[in-house]
Scaffold this motif. Structure first.
Motif, PDB file in Angstrom:
ATOM      1  N   PHE A  17      29.129  37.456  39.634  1.00  0.00           N
ATOM      2  CA  PHE A  17      29.940  37.220  38.298  1.00  0.00           C
ATOM      3  C   PHE A  17      31.513  37.643  38.880  1.00  0.00           C
ATOM      4  CE2 PHE A  17      32.279  38.997  34.807  1.00  0.00           C
ATOM      5  CZ  PHE A  17      32.268  37.753  33.839  1.00  0.00           C
ATOM      6  N   LEU A  18      31.379  38.784  39.398  1.00  0.00           N
ATOM      7  CA  LEU A  18      32.958  39.181  39.564  1.00  0.00           C
ATOM      8  C   LEU A  18      33.663  38.035  40.589  1.00  0.00           C
ATOM      9  CD1 LEU A  18      32.787  43.086  39.697  1.00  0.00           C
ATOM     10  CD2 LEU A  18      33.902  41.749  37.979  1.00  0.00           C
ATOM     11  N   ALA A  19      32.673  37.643  41.508  1.00  0.00           N
ATOM     12  CA  ALA A  19      33.332  36.704  42.477  1.00  0.00           C
ATOM     13  C   ALA A  19      33.471  35.234  41.941  1.00  0.00           C
ATOM     14  CB  ALA A  19      32.205  36.572  43.864  1.00  0.00           C
ATOM     15  N   ALA A  20      32.658  35.164  41.132  1.00  0.00           N
ATOM     16  CA  ALA A  20      33.023  33.676  40.370  1.00  0.00           C
ATOM     17  C   ALA A  20      34.314  33.805  39.446  1.00  0.00           C
ATOM     18  CB  ALA A  20      31.712  33.115  39.695  1.00  0.00           C
ATOM     19  N   PHE A  21      34.342  35.057  38.784  1.00  0.00           N
ATOM     20  CA  PHE A  21      35.461  35.368  37.815  1.00  0.00           C
ATOM     21  C   PHE A  21      36.880  35.121  38.423  1.00  0.00           C
ATOM     22  CE2 PHE A  21      38.229  37.979  35.139  1.00  0.00           C
ATOM     23  CZ  PHE A  21      37.874  37.374  33.925  1.00  0.00           C
ATOM     24  N   HIS A  22      36.803  35.621  39.654  1.00  0.00           N
ATOM     25  CA  HIS A  22      37.965  35.783  40.664  1.00  0.00           C
ATOM     26  C   HIS A  22      38.430  34.107  40.958  1.00  0.00           C
ATOM     27  CE1 HIS A  22      39.547  39.717  41.666  1.00  0.00           C
ATOM     28  NE2 HIS A  22      38.052  40.033  41.602  1.00  0.00           N
ATOM     29  N   ILE A  23      37.523  33.351  40.713  1.00  0.00           N
ATOM     30  CA  ILE A  23      37.842  31.948  41.099  1.00  0.00           C
ATOM     31  C   ILE A  23      38.089  31.218  39.899  1.00  0.00           C
ATOM     32  CG2 ILE A  23      36.708  29.711  41.827  1.00  0.00           C
ATOM     33  CD1 ILE A  23      35.217  31.321  43.912  1.00  0.00           C
ATOM     34  N   THR A 101      46.727  42.602  39.128  1.00  0.00           N
ATOM     35  CA  THR A 101      47.599  42.066  39.999  1.00  0.00           C
ATOM     36  C   THR A 101      46.828  41.141  41.099  1.00  0.00           C
ATOM     37  OG1 THR A 101      48.738  44.013  39.748  1.00  0.00           O
ATOM     38  CG2 THR A 101      49.113  42.782  41.868  1.00  0.00           C
ATOM     39  N   VAL A 102      45.654  41.300  41.324  1.00  0.00           N
ATOM     40  CA  VAL A 102      44.779  40.483  42.179  1.00  0.00           C
ATOM     41  C   VAL A 102      44.494  39.168  41.483  1.00  0.00           C
ATOM     42  CG1 VAL A 102      42.401  40.202  43.334  1.00  0.00           C
ATOM     43  CG2 VAL A 102      43.743  42.491  43.464  1.00  0.00           C
ATOM     44  N   MET A 103      44.266  39.136  40.179  1.00  0.00           N
ATOM     45  CA  MET A 103      44.001  37.993  39.595  1.00  0.00           C
ATOM     46  C   MET A 103      44.988  37.176  39.448  1.00  0.00           C
ATOM     47  SD  MET A 103      41.003  37.875  38.765  1.00  0.00           S
ATOM     48  CE  MET A 103      40.649  36.624  37.481  1.00  0.00           C
ATOM     49  N   ARG A 104      46.331  37.566  39.842  1.00  0.00           N
ATOM     50  CA  ARG A 104      47.621  36.770  39.739  1.00  0.00           C
ATOM     51  C   ARG A 104      47.696  36.204  41.152  1.00  0.00           C
ATOM     52  NH1 ARG A 104      50.555  41.078  37.702  1.00  0.00           N
ATOM     53  NH2 ARG A 104      49.649  41.503  35.496  1.00  0.00           N
ATOM     54  N   LEU A 105      47.028  36.463  42.226  1.00  0.00           N
ATOM     55  CA  LEU A 105      47.010  35.770  43.484  1.00  0.00           C
ATOM     56  C   LEU A 105      46.692  34.247  43.335  1.00  0.00           C
ATOM     57  CD1 LEU A 105      45.896  38.785  45.705  1.00  0.00           C
ATOM     58  CD2 LEU A 105      48.276  38.085  45.555  1.00  0.00           C
ATOM     59  N   ARG A 143      48.258  38.089  54.152  1.00  0.00           N
ATOM     60  CA  ARG A 143      49.159  37.621  53.028  1.00  0.00           C
ATOM     61  C   ARG A 143      48.797  37.879  51.794  1.00  0.00           C
ATOM     62  NH1 ARG A 143      49.379  31.242  55.569  1.00  0.00           N
ATOM     63  NH2 ARG A 143      50.665  31.776  57.334  1.00  0.00           N
ATOM     64  N   GLY A 144      47.590  38.102  51.586  1.00  0.00           N
ATOM     65  CA  GLY A 144      47.167  38.711  50.032  1.00  0.00           C
ATOM     66  C   GLY A 144      47.838  39.994  49.837  1.00  0.00           C
ATOM     67  N   ARG A 145      47.519  40.912  50.888  1.00  0.00           N
ATOM     68  CA  ARG A 145      47.850  42.125  50.955  1.00  0.00           C
ATOM     69  C   ARG A 145      49.609  42.388  50.993  1.00  0.00           C
ATOM     70  NH1 ARG A 145      44.740  43.279  56.174  1.00  0.00           N
ATOM     71  NH2 ARG A 145      42.659  43.612  55.337  1.00  0.00           N
ATOM     72  N   LYS A 146      50.316  41.458  51.562  1.00  0.00           N
ATOM     73  CA  LYS A 146      51.590  41.317  51.529  1.00  0.00           C
ATOM     74  C   LYS A 146      52.069  41.238  50.069  1.00  0.00           C
ATOM     75  CE  LYS A 146      55.961  39.446  53.399  1.00  0.00           C
ATOM     76  NZ  LYS A 146      56.634  39.613  52.179  1.00  0.00           N
ATOM     77  N   MET A 147      51.219  40.048  49.501  1.00  0.00           N
ATOM     78  CA  MET A 147      51.737  39.726  48.038  1.00  0.00           C
ATOM     79  C   MET A 147      51.624  40.850  47.165  1.00  0.00           C
ATOM     80  SD  MET A 147      50.490  35.765  47.756  1.00  0.00           S
ATOM     81  CE  MET A 147      50.761  34.595  48.581  1.00  0.00           C
ATOM     82  N   LEU A 148      50.390  41.462  47.196  1.00  0.00           N
ATOM     83  CA  LEU A 148      50.189  42.598  46.545  1.00  0.00           C
ATOM     84  C   LEU A 148      51.054  43.800  46.776  1.00  0.00           C
ATOM     85  CD1 LEU A 148      46.270  42.993  46.797  1.00  0.00           C
ATOM     86  CD2 LEU A 148      47.610  42.394  44.873  1.00  0.00           C
ATOM     87  N   ARG A 149      51.546  44.237  47.971  1.00  0.00           N
ATOM     88  CA  ARG A 149      52.429  44.881  48.209  1.00  0.00           C
ATOM     89  C   ARG A 149      53.810  44.757  47.624  1.00  0.00           C
ATOM     90  NH1 ARG A 149      50.232  45.364  53.275  1.00  0.00           N
ATOM     91  NH2 ARG A 149      51.999  43.782  54.197  1.00  0.00           N
ATOM     92  N   ASP A 150      54.251  43.707  47.637  1.00  0.00           N
ATOM     93  CA  ASP A 150      55.740  42.954  47.080  1.00  0.00           C
ATOM     94  C   ASP A 150      55.206  43.246  45.506  1.00  0.00           C
ATOM     95  OD1 ASP A 150      56.323  42.465  49.804  1.00  0.00           O
ATOM     96  OD2 ASP A 150      56.126  40.483  49.515  1.00  0.00           O
ATOM     97  N   THR A 151      54.392  42.499  44.970  1.00  0.00           N
ATOM     98  CA  THR A 151      54.059  42.995  43.525  1.00  0.00           C
ATOM     99  C   THR A 151      54.014  44.182  42.859  1.00  0.00           C
ATOM    100  OG1 THR A 151      52.818  40.819  43.639  1.00  0.00           O
ATOM    101  CG2 THR A 151      52.816  42.161  41.516  1.00  0.00           C
ATOM    102  N   LEU A 152      53.393  45.165  43.595  1.00  0.00           N
ATOM    103  CA  LEU A 152      53.296  46.424  43.135  1.00  0.00           C
ATOM    104  C   LEU A 152      54.653  47.344  43.512  1.00  0.00           C
ATOM    105  CD1 LEU A 152      49.520  46.852  44.122  1.00  0.00           C
ATOM    106  CD2 LEU A 152      50.517  46.671  41.646  1.00  0.00           C
TER     107      LEU A 152
END
Length: 156
Positions: A17-23, A101-105, A143-152
């Motif tokens: 469910f969580l994996a599907a929810f991320h999509i 924050t992850v959900m906004r990626l 790239r996802g980690r960088k986006m998270l770092r920049d956002t946070l």
């Protein structure tokens, strides 16, 4: 190896469910995708090498079903009515904030982040599930980690 449907649902329902929810970013579509994956498991007569093979197959099917939901005519032509906050609960405010924050990626980064950190899948396993190269998984994670770092604000 073949497990009963009840066992499979009990073991994997929340994670799928969580994996599907991320999509999907929508609880109803995520539930539908998860149920569709369980239905496909029930209807298939496939034998699995081991539990890891079963798990990878379930995640791949669930993610494909979730992608189908997102790209359906209905979803492309309607606005989301449901906010995802409050659907998934966390023990701390920090965990909740990180999840938001992850959900906004973008989806391609969000799903690899979810599989790597929340589901503890290896780069090789993620590559097999998503049918992309291991290098592509590594690039998306980076790239996802960088986006998270920049956002946070931790990258400063």
């Amino acid at each position: 190896m073949r497990k009963s449907l009840e066992w499979v649902v009990e073991q994997y329902e929340r994670n799928l469910f969580l994996a599907a929810f991320h999509i999907c970013k929508n609880a109803d579509d995520a539930k539908d995708a998860t149920q569709d994956a369980f239905l496909q498991y029930y209807l298939t007569h496939k034998e699995f090498k081991d539990e890891q093979h079963l798990r990878a197959w379930l995640f791949r099917v669930t993610m494909n079903k979730a992608k189908d939901k997102v790209t359906s005519f209905w979803n492309r032509n309607t606005e989301a009515l449901q906010d995802y906050t409050g659907v998934v609960f966390f023990e701390t405010a920090e965990q909740s904030a990180l999840f938001e924050t992850v959900m906004r990626l973008p989806a391609k980064y969000r799903i690899v982040i979810h599989l790597f950190y929340y589901e503890e899948q290896s780069v090789r396993e993620i590559a097999q599930m998503l049918r992309i190269s291991e290098n592509n998984v590594k690039v998306r994670l980076s790239r996802g980690r960088k986006m998270l770092r920049d956002t946070l604000g931790e990258g400063r």
